[in-house]
Design a protein around this motif. Sequence first.
Motif, PDB file in Angstrom:
ATOM      1  N   VAL A 199       5.467  -4.413  -4.347  1.00  0.00           N
ATOM      2  CA  VAL A 199       4.265  -5.580  -4.531  1.00  0.00           C
ATOM      3  C   VAL A 199       3.315  -5.438  -3.634  1.00  0.00           C
ATOM      4  O   VAL A 199       3.639  -4.548  -2.708  1.00  0.00           O
ATOM      5  CB  VAL A 199       5.105  -6.885  -4.574  1.00  0.00           C
ATOM      6  N   LEU A 200       2.311  -6.019  -3.569  1.00  0.00           N
ATOM      7  CA  LEU A 200       1.374  -5.959  -2.626  1.00  0.00           C
ATOM      8  C   LEU A 200       1.327  -7.293  -1.493  1.00  0.00           C
ATOM      9  O   LEU A 200       1.357  -8.437  -2.078  1.00  0.00           O
ATOM     10  CB  LEU A 200      -0.206  -5.978  -3.043  1.00  0.00           C
ATOM     11  N   VAL A 206       0.830 -12.515  -1.527  1.00  0.00           N
ATOM     12  CA  VAL A 206       1.758 -11.593  -2.279  1.00  0.00           C
ATOM     13  C   VAL A 206       1.290 -11.577  -3.632  1.00  0.00           C
ATOM     14  O   VAL A 206       0.781 -12.497  -4.388  1.00  0.00           O
ATOM     15  CB  VAL A 206       3.198 -12.122  -2.405  1.00  0.00           C
ATOM     16  N   GLU A 207       0.984 -10.279  -4.275  1.00  0.00           N
ATOM     17  CA  GLU A 207       0.676  -9.792  -5.347  1.00  0.00           C
ATOM     18  C   GLU A 207       1.630  -9.195  -6.410  1.00  0.00           C
ATOM     19  O   GLU A 207       2.112  -8.142  -5.899  1.00  0.00           O
ATOM     20  CB  GLU A 207      -0.743  -9.219  -5.651  1.00  0.00           C
ATOM     21  N   THR A 208       2.184  -9.728  -7.423  1.00  0.00           N
ATOM     22  CA  THR A 208       3.089  -8.949  -8.223  1.00  0.00           C
ATOM     23  C   THR A 208       2.508  -8.532  -9.354  1.00  0.00           C
ATOM     24  O   THR A 208       1.184  -8.815  -9.607  1.00  0.00           O
ATOM     25  CB  THR A 208       4.240 -10.011  -8.799  1.00  0.00           C
ATOM     26  N   LEU A 264       2.120   0.272 -11.005  1.00  0.00           N
ATOM     27  CA  LEU A 264       1.012  -0.136 -11.273  1.00  0.00           C
ATOM     28  C   LEU A 264       0.550  -0.961 -10.059  1.00  0.00           C
ATOM     29  O   LEU A 264      -0.652  -0.885  -9.653  1.00  0.00           O
ATOM     30  CB  LEU A 264       1.158  -1.400 -12.431  1.00  0.00           C
ATOM     31  N   MET A 265       1.448  -1.402  -9.241  1.00  0.00           N
ATOM     32  CA  MET A 265       1.097  -2.109  -7.881  1.00  0.00           C
ATOM     33  C   MET A 265       0.480  -1.430  -7.059  1.00  0.00           C
ATOM     34  O   MET A 265      -0.571  -1.360  -6.223  1.00  0.00           O
ATOM     35  CB  MET A 265       2.205  -2.968  -7.311  1.00  0.00           C
ATOM     36  N   THR A 266       1.314  -0.084  -6.820  1.00  0.00           N
ATOM     37  CA  THR A 266       1.006   1.056  -5.799  1.00  0.00           C
ATOM     38  C   THR A 266      -0.350   1.454  -6.313  1.00  0.00           C
ATOM     39  O   THR A 266      -1.240   1.591  -5.620  1.00  0.00           O
ATOM     40  CB  THR A 266       2.008   1.988  -5.775  1.00  0.00           C
ATOM     41  N   ALA A 267      -0.690   1.844  -7.806  1.00  0.00           N
ATOM     42  CA  ALA A 267      -1.861   2.412  -8.202  1.00  0.00           C
ATOM     43  C   ALA A 267      -2.807   1.155  -8.055  1.00  0.00           C
ATOM     44  O   ALA A 267      -4.085   1.868  -7.858  1.00  0.00           O
ATOM     45  CB  ALA A 267      -1.778   2.962  -9.548  1.00  0.00           C
ATOM     46  N   SER A 268      -2.694   0.164  -8.036  1.00  0.00           N
ATOM     47  CA  SER A 268      -3.797  -0.990  -7.895  1.00  0.00           C
ATOM     48  C   SER A 268      -4.440  -0.890  -6.551  1.00  0.00           C
ATOM     49  O   SER A 268      -5.473  -1.047  -6.296  1.00  0.00           O
ATOM     50  CB  SER A 268      -3.653  -2.465  -8.587  1.00  0.00           C
TER      51      SER A 268
END
Length: 156
Positions: free
Chosen positions: A52-53, A74-76, A109-113
């Motif tokens: 997560v971010l 926190v972004e999921t 997706l979270m790492t790429a974003s």
Amino acid sequence: MNSALLTLKVNGEDRRLVVHDSATLLEVLRENLQLTGTKHGCELGECGACTVLLDGVPVLSCLTLARLAENSSVETVEGLTKNGKPHPIQTAFVEKGAAQCGYCTPGMLMTASALLEANPHPTIEEARVALAANLCRCTGYIKILEAVVAAGEVRQ
């Protein structure tokens, strides 16, 4: 076991909840907040499925104590879609066929974003380095890396 009141901003929404001191961010997201997009993987910090971010930085939620995220953002994966519109990385994953079983996809997706936020137009090699901590057992990574580069091209 001690419990404490925890304040988090999750996907832009303030959340207050009581959690055990030993609860991981992964447990709080999935069990307390029912945000099940973040996956239980190895729970050893080796697979990246739980990424997560935290204040915009990718973290392994299985290794992060929830209380250490106090007053943080926190972004999921559930938060990537804004106003019904998917994030460019989500669209690129679909268009490039970058997901097979899908278990690793939320962490990818979270790492790429986060990569696209820091570097809007990454090369394949930059994407490979950024996603090195995210394991996939199905795709062989090529389509995932192509999706990251394609998402950067869309954002131009």
